[in-house]
Design a protein around this motif. Structure first.
Motif, PDB file in Angstrom:
ATOM      1  N   GLY A  74      70.295  28.783   8.158  1.00 35.41           N
ATOM      2  CA  GLY A  74      71.393  29.584   8.654  1.00 35.41           C
ATOM      3  C   GLY A  74      72.715  28.828   8.598  1.00 35.41           C
ATOM      4  N   LEU A  75      73.800  29.592   8.549  1.00 34.04           N
ATOM      5  CA  LEU A  75      75.115  28.971   8.555  1.00 34.04           C
ATOM      6  C   LEU A  75      75.303  28.182   9.851  1.00 34.04           C
ATOM      7  CD1 LEU A  75      77.946  28.719   7.212  1.00 34.04           C
ATOM      8  CD2 LEU A  75      78.587  30.767   8.523  1.00 34.04           C
ATOM      9  N   SER A  76      75.637  26.904   9.711  1.00 31.84           N
ATOM     10  CA  SER A  76      75.862  26.015  10.863  1.00 31.84           C
ATOM     11  C   SER A  76      74.626  25.911  11.757  1.00 31.84           C
ATOM     12  CB  SER A  76      77.054  26.497  11.699  1.00 31.84           C
ATOM     13  OG  SER A  76      78.231  26.519  10.922  1.00 31.84           O
ATOM     14  N   SER A  77      73.472  26.068  11.192  1.00 32.50           N
ATOM     15  CA  SER A  77      72.230  25.968  11.962  1.00 32.50           C
ATOM     16  C   SER A  77      71.768  24.524  12.068  1.00 32.50           C
ATOM     17  CB  SER A  77      71.144  26.820  11.294  1.00 32.50           C
ATOM     18  OG  SER A  77      70.910  26.343   9.969  1.00 32.50           O
ATOM     19  N   THR A  78      70.848  24.273  13.041  1.00 27.63           N
ATOM     20  CA  THR A  78      70.383  22.912  13.299  1.00 27.63           C
ATOM     21  C   THR A  78      68.900  22.906  13.634  1.00 27.63           C
ATOM     22  OG1 THR A  78      72.542  22.299  14.208  1.00 27.63           O
ATOM     23  CG2 THR A  78      70.698  20.848  14.720  1.00 27.63           C
ATOM     24  N   VAL A  79      68.195  21.969  13.017  1.00 22.03           N
ATOM     25  CA  VAL A  79      66.814  21.677  13.407  1.00 22.03           C
ATOM     26  C   VAL A  79      66.764  20.212  13.806  1.00 22.03           C
ATOM     27  CG1 VAL A  79      64.408  21.556  12.704  1.00 22.03           C
ATOM     28  CG2 VAL A  79      65.852  23.423  11.873  1.00 22.03           C
ATOM     29  N   SER A  80      66.350  19.954  15.046  1.00 26.59           N
ATOM     30  CA  SER A  80      66.408  18.591  15.588  1.00 26.59           C
ATOM     31  C   SER A  80      65.053  17.906  15.611  1.00 26.59           C
ATOM     32  CB  SER A  80      66.994  18.620  17.007  1.00 26.59           C
ATOM     33  OG  SER A  80      68.283  19.160  16.998  1.00 26.59           O
ATOM     34  N   GLY A  81      64.305  18.071  14.581  1.00 29.29           N
ATOM     35  CA  GLY A  81      63.039  17.376  14.478  1.00 29.29           C
ATOM     36  C   GLY A  81      61.874  18.335  14.541  1.00 29.29           C
ATOM     37  N   GLY A  82      60.721  17.747  14.720  1.00 23.66           N
ATOM     38  CA  GLY A  82      59.516  18.553  14.769  1.00 23.66           C
ATOM     39  C   GLY A  82      58.926  18.753  13.389  1.00 23.66           C
ATOM     40  N   LEU A  83      58.037  19.796  13.334  1.00 26.04           N
ATOM     41  CA  LEU A  83      57.287  20.027  12.100  1.00 26.04           C
ATOM     42  C   LEU A  83      57.350  21.496  11.718  1.00 26.04           C
ATOM     43  CD1 LEU A  83      55.198  19.076   9.921  1.00 26.04           C
ATOM     44  CD2 LEU A  83      53.411  19.566  11.621  1.00 26.04           C
ATOM     45  N   GLN A  84      57.736  21.757  10.514  1.00 31.40           N
ATOM     46  CA  GLN A  84      57.762  23.101   9.937  1.00 31.40           C
ATOM     47  C   GLN A  84      58.585  24.077  10.782  1.00 31.40           C
ATOM     48  OE1 GLN A  84      53.592  24.083   9.358  1.00 31.40           O
ATOM     49  NE2 GLN A  84      53.547  23.014   7.388  1.00 31.40           N
ATOM     50  N   ASN A  85      59.643  23.627  11.341  1.00 27.41           N
ATOM     51  CA  ASN A  85      60.543  24.501  12.088  1.00 27.41           C
ATOM     52  C   ASN A  85      61.646  25.016  11.175  1.00 27.41           C
ATOM     53  OD1 ASN A  85      59.276  24.031  14.714  1.00 27.41           O
ATOM     54  ND2 ASN A  85      60.157  21.972  14.563  1.00 27.41           N
ATOM     55  N   GLU A  86      62.221  26.200  11.559  1.00 28.19           N
ATOM     56  CA  GLU A  86      63.310  26.753  10.786  1.00 28.19           C
ATOM     57  C   GLU A  86      64.348  27.389  11.701  1.00 28.19           C
ATOM     58  OE1 GLU A  86      64.258  29.807   7.043  1.00 28.19           O
ATOM     59  OE2 GLU A  86      62.192  29.521   7.756  1.00 28.19           O
TER      60      GLU A  86
END
Length: 418
Positions: free
Chosen positions: A300-312
């Protein structure tokens, strides 16, 4: 017996009796010097004077005498000696001219060598000092001394230049250029008190895709489509404008201003996107970020995933803060850990738990398992299989509870409906 000359009042060498004939001697003298007769005793009258010319002249000397005595030279012998002397003088002059040409050639090559050394040009190493000419010994000792002094000076100068050339070759021996690439082998480059500037011609990026202004550290990198970019590590790829891969291996920063800070097989393809490590993570949209973990996607625009596994994080400005297989699909939605949680609604959130779903506008699930918050601003705080459907409804805990009405609330228990 008498000696007659065309001019007088200049000192000459007295001549002894010779033959019954006219002896004509033609000799070229240098300015300010007298002509010398090789065999002494040719003129019999000591007071008779032979002329000394300031320039080249013909000296005619008439000698009337008795036949030659024993031990004296005949007419033929005098002419033979004179011819030999003339030939020798011509040879010496030819040698002097040849020496002058060689000195001029040496001076020209010295100038070329000096220029080549100052520029560090490759031709300096291919220069070879020409062999010295074999110089005959002239009768004029002063002239020979000057020639020897000149040659000695040139030889010393060439020796000094040769020494400088060897130092230059030693310093640049590890420097090689192939096409547009200069290679330093087994030598370090240190910059002190200054800056190392690397950029395109104008310092910006152009649409022609010409790769320039890049700083490459390590091996196996691909940077053919990058400008003003940086790559380090092993086997990484950069492209676009001002992208960078700081380390790791098999990483790709392809978006303009994108960054991959390390890890392996990570990709930052969106403009100004970044991946800060981990493995097989992807930041595909503009300003998207993945902060480690594995197989995470910030699409996503300006989206963030801060670790983990197979997250979106697929919604705009959405975020997933760890966990496994979580998805923040709604705009500004968030999932804060857990397993298989989904935040579908705008500004919806799921905080931990398993298989929770917040689909309503600003709805939230605070944990538990298989809980649903589908109503506007609805909340499920915990429990299992609970659902808040109504606008502003809530389920605090329990199992299989359902809050359907607007503002309805279920505090706990099992199978309750409100």
């Amino acid at each position: 017996m008498a000696c007659t000359t065309t001019k007088s009042n200049r000192p000459c060498v007295p001549m002894a009796p010779a033959t019954f004939a006219m002896l004509v001697i033609a000799m070229t003298s240098r300015p300010g010097s007298c002509a010398h007769v090789v065999e002494p005793g040719v003129c019999s009258v000591a007071s008779t004077q032979l002329p000394c010319e300031e320039d080249s002249s013909l000296l005619s000397v008439s000698v009337l005498s008795s036949p030659p005595r024993k031990g004296q030279l005949s007419m033929e012998q005098l002419f033979s000696r004179f011819d030999a002397m003339s030939a020798e003088m011509l040879a010496v002059k030819a040698q002097n001219r040849d020496l002058a040409r060689r000195v001029e050639a040496l001076a020209s090559q010295v100038t070329m060598l000096t220029a080549a050394q100052e520029k560090g040009h490759e031709t300096a190493r291919s220069f070879a000092a020409p062999p010295r000419a074999s110089v005959g010994i002239a009768d004029d000792a002063g002239n020979q001394t000057r020639k020897s002094s000149c040659l000695l000076y040139v030889q010393r100068h060439l020796a000094a230049l040769d020494k400088r050339l060897k130092v230059l070759e030693s310093n640049l021996g590890a420097l090689q250029r192939v096409n547009r690439t200069i290679t330093l082998t087994n030598i370090s480059l240190r910059v002190r008190g200054a800056n190392l500037l690397v950029s395109t011609f104008d310092g910006g990026c152009s649409a022609d895709g010409n790769n320039a202004g890049n700083l490459i550290v390590g091996g196996g990198h691909t940077f053919s489509s990058a400008q003003n970019s940086f790559v380090a590590g092993l086997g990484n790829t950069i492209s676009g404008c001002a992208s960078s891969v700081v380390g790791g291996t098999s990483n790709l920063a392809s978006g303009n201003f994108s960054v991959v800070s390390g890890g392996s097989m990570n990709r930052a393809s969106g403009t100004a996107s970044s991946v800060s490590g981990g493995i097989q993570n992807l930041a595909s949209n503009d300003d998207s970020v993945v902060l480690g973990g594995s197989t995470n996607v910030a699409s996503g625009l300006s989206s963030t995933v801060s670790g983990g596994l197979q997250n979106e994080a697929s919604g705009e400005d959405s975020s997933v803060s760890g966990g496994n297989s979580n998805d923040a699909e709604g705009g500004e939605s968030s999932v804060a850990g857990g397993f298989r949680n989904v935040a579908l609604g705008f500004s919806a959130s799921v905080v931990g738990g398993q298989s929770g779903q917040a689909s309503g506008f600003t709805a939230s699930v605070g944990g538990g398992a298989n809980n649903r918050a589908s109503g506007l601003a609805s909340v499920v705080s915990a429990g299992t299989g609970n659902e808040a459907r109504g606008s502003g409804s809530s389920v605090s805990a329990g199992q299989q509870n359902l809050a359907t009405g607007a503002g309805a609330s279920v505090s706990g228990g099992g199978g309750d409906k409100n």
